[in-house]
Design an enzyme around this catalytic site. Structure first.
Site, short mmCIF file in Angstrom:
data_model
loop_
_atom_site.label_atom_id
_atom_site.label_comp_id
_atom_site.label_asym_id
_atom_site.label_seq_id
_atom_site.Cartn_x
_atom_site.Cartn_y
_atom_site.Cartn_z
N ASP A 187 42.99 30.70 65.83
CA ASP A 187 43.00 30.21 64.44
C ASP A 187 43.10 31.38 63.46
OD1 ASP A 187 40.74 28.13 62.44
OD2 ASP A 187 42.91 28.29 62.44
N ARG A 228 55.16 23.13 51.63
CA ARG A 228 53.83 23.74 51.74
C ARG A 228 53.36 23.84 53.19
NH1 ARG A 228 50.35 19.80 49.26
NH2 ARG A 228 48.69 21.28 49.65
N LYS A 229 54.17 23.33 54.11
CA LYS A 229 53.78 23.30 55.53
C LYS A 229 54.30 24.53 56.27
CE LYS A 229 55.52 19.05 55.99
NZ LYS A 229 55.85 17.71 56.56
#
Ligand SMILES: CCCCCCCCCCCCCCCC(=O)SCCNC(=O)CCNC(=O)[C@H](O)C(C)(C)COP(=O)(O)OP(=O)(O)OC[C@H]1O[C@@H](n2cnc3c(N)ncnc32)[C@H](O)[C@@H]1OP(=O)(O)O
Length: 238
Positions: free
Chosen positions: A153, A198-199
């Site tokens: 992450d 925005r992805k």
């Protein structure tokens, strides 16, 4: 005041969306008042030191950049262009003083997340040299799956911040292929695959340093936070 995202040119014409180049370059070069945890220490194995030296060498021509790492999230994102500034509004100064960036929440060297990240701007690629310590144990002798998820992450997150500034993880999907022995050194290799508005879509592989063992593979979706909406508004509008 939220840090406004802006695009800038980095090096040979690569757009650095979301973080102004000046703050990024200044951030890379400026000496910070707090400790940079991404520097070698006595707990690093010879494998970790060798791999680190190899990437430092590749930084010499500017292809790669070593990414510093601090215990305060707000300190270690260029220009503070990330949600954490907003989250400061969510927590008063006193509460915030007790916060630590999760992978840097242990001060004893070698027991937790020992890692260093390197960014390849032209490939939109972030790699992380990771040596899991004994406090990250899941099954006897192996890294907990949640610690692997954390380092993935953070690595894909760093990559997403590079291309889009203030982001949050919307989806992280991991296939665990082989357990990671505690104390071993693995290479977390991530890249941006696609940006749609925005992805930000990324992929990541975790391999042994000889490349022979695939420990995990992941995909991730990060969403660039709408600069006109605060994090608080973002969350409450769900
Ligand atoms: C050079 C730099 C060096 C930096 C060096 C630093 C090194 C170190 C870095 C540390 C990096 C930290 C890495 C930790 C990062 C966290 O851990 S973040 C914490 C975990 N994540 C969260 O808590 C997020 C919770 N979710 C949310 O807040 C909101 O759902 C989000 C993600 C902000 C999105 O909400 P929103 O902004 O309102 O956007 P929304 O309209 O819902 O969705 C936008 C689009 O995305 C799609 N979407 C949203 N969620 C999903 C989903 N789960 N699946 C599929 N599609 C989705 C929507 O369908 C929509 O698509 P379109 O309709 O536009 O086609």
């Amino acid at each position: 005041m939220l840090y406004e995202c802006s695009s800038g040119l980095l090096g040979n014409g690569h757009h650095l969306h979301g973080i102004s180049t000046i703050s990024f370059q200044a951030w890379l070069s400026q000496s910070k008042r707090s400790k940079d945890y991404a520097l070698p220490n006595s707990s690093w194995s010879q494998d970790m030191m060798d791999l680190y030296s190899r990437f430092l060498e590749m930084c010499k021509d500017g292809t790669w950049k070593r990414i510093p790492s601090y215990s305060d999230t707000a300190d270690h994102v260029p220009g503070k262009a990330c949600v954490h500034l907003e989250s400061l509004k969510l927590a008063n100064e006193k509460e915030r003083k007790g916060t630590r960036f999760f992978p840097r929440n242990l001060d004893t060297e070698g027991v937790g997340f020992e890692y260093a990240m390197f960014l390849n701007p032209s490939e939109k690629r972030m790699v992380c040299l990771f040596q899991p310590g004994p406090y990250l144990e899941g099954h006897r002798g192996f890294a907990h799956g949640g610690s692997t998820a954390t380092i993935i992450d953070s690595t894909v997150g760093g990559c997403a911040i590079f291309v889009a500034g203030r982001v949050m993880t919307a989806n992280l999907s991991i296939n665990y292929r082989n357990p990671i022995p505690l104390g071993s050194v693995v290479l977390v290799d991530s890249k941006v695959d696609q940006i749609e508005g925005r992805k930000v879509f990324l992929s990541c592989h975790v391999r042994s340093i000889d490349g022979q063992t695939l420990h995990a593979e992941a995909t991730a979706l990060f969403i660039q936070l709408n600069s006109t909406k605060s994090l608080q508004q973002q969350v409450s509008s769900q």
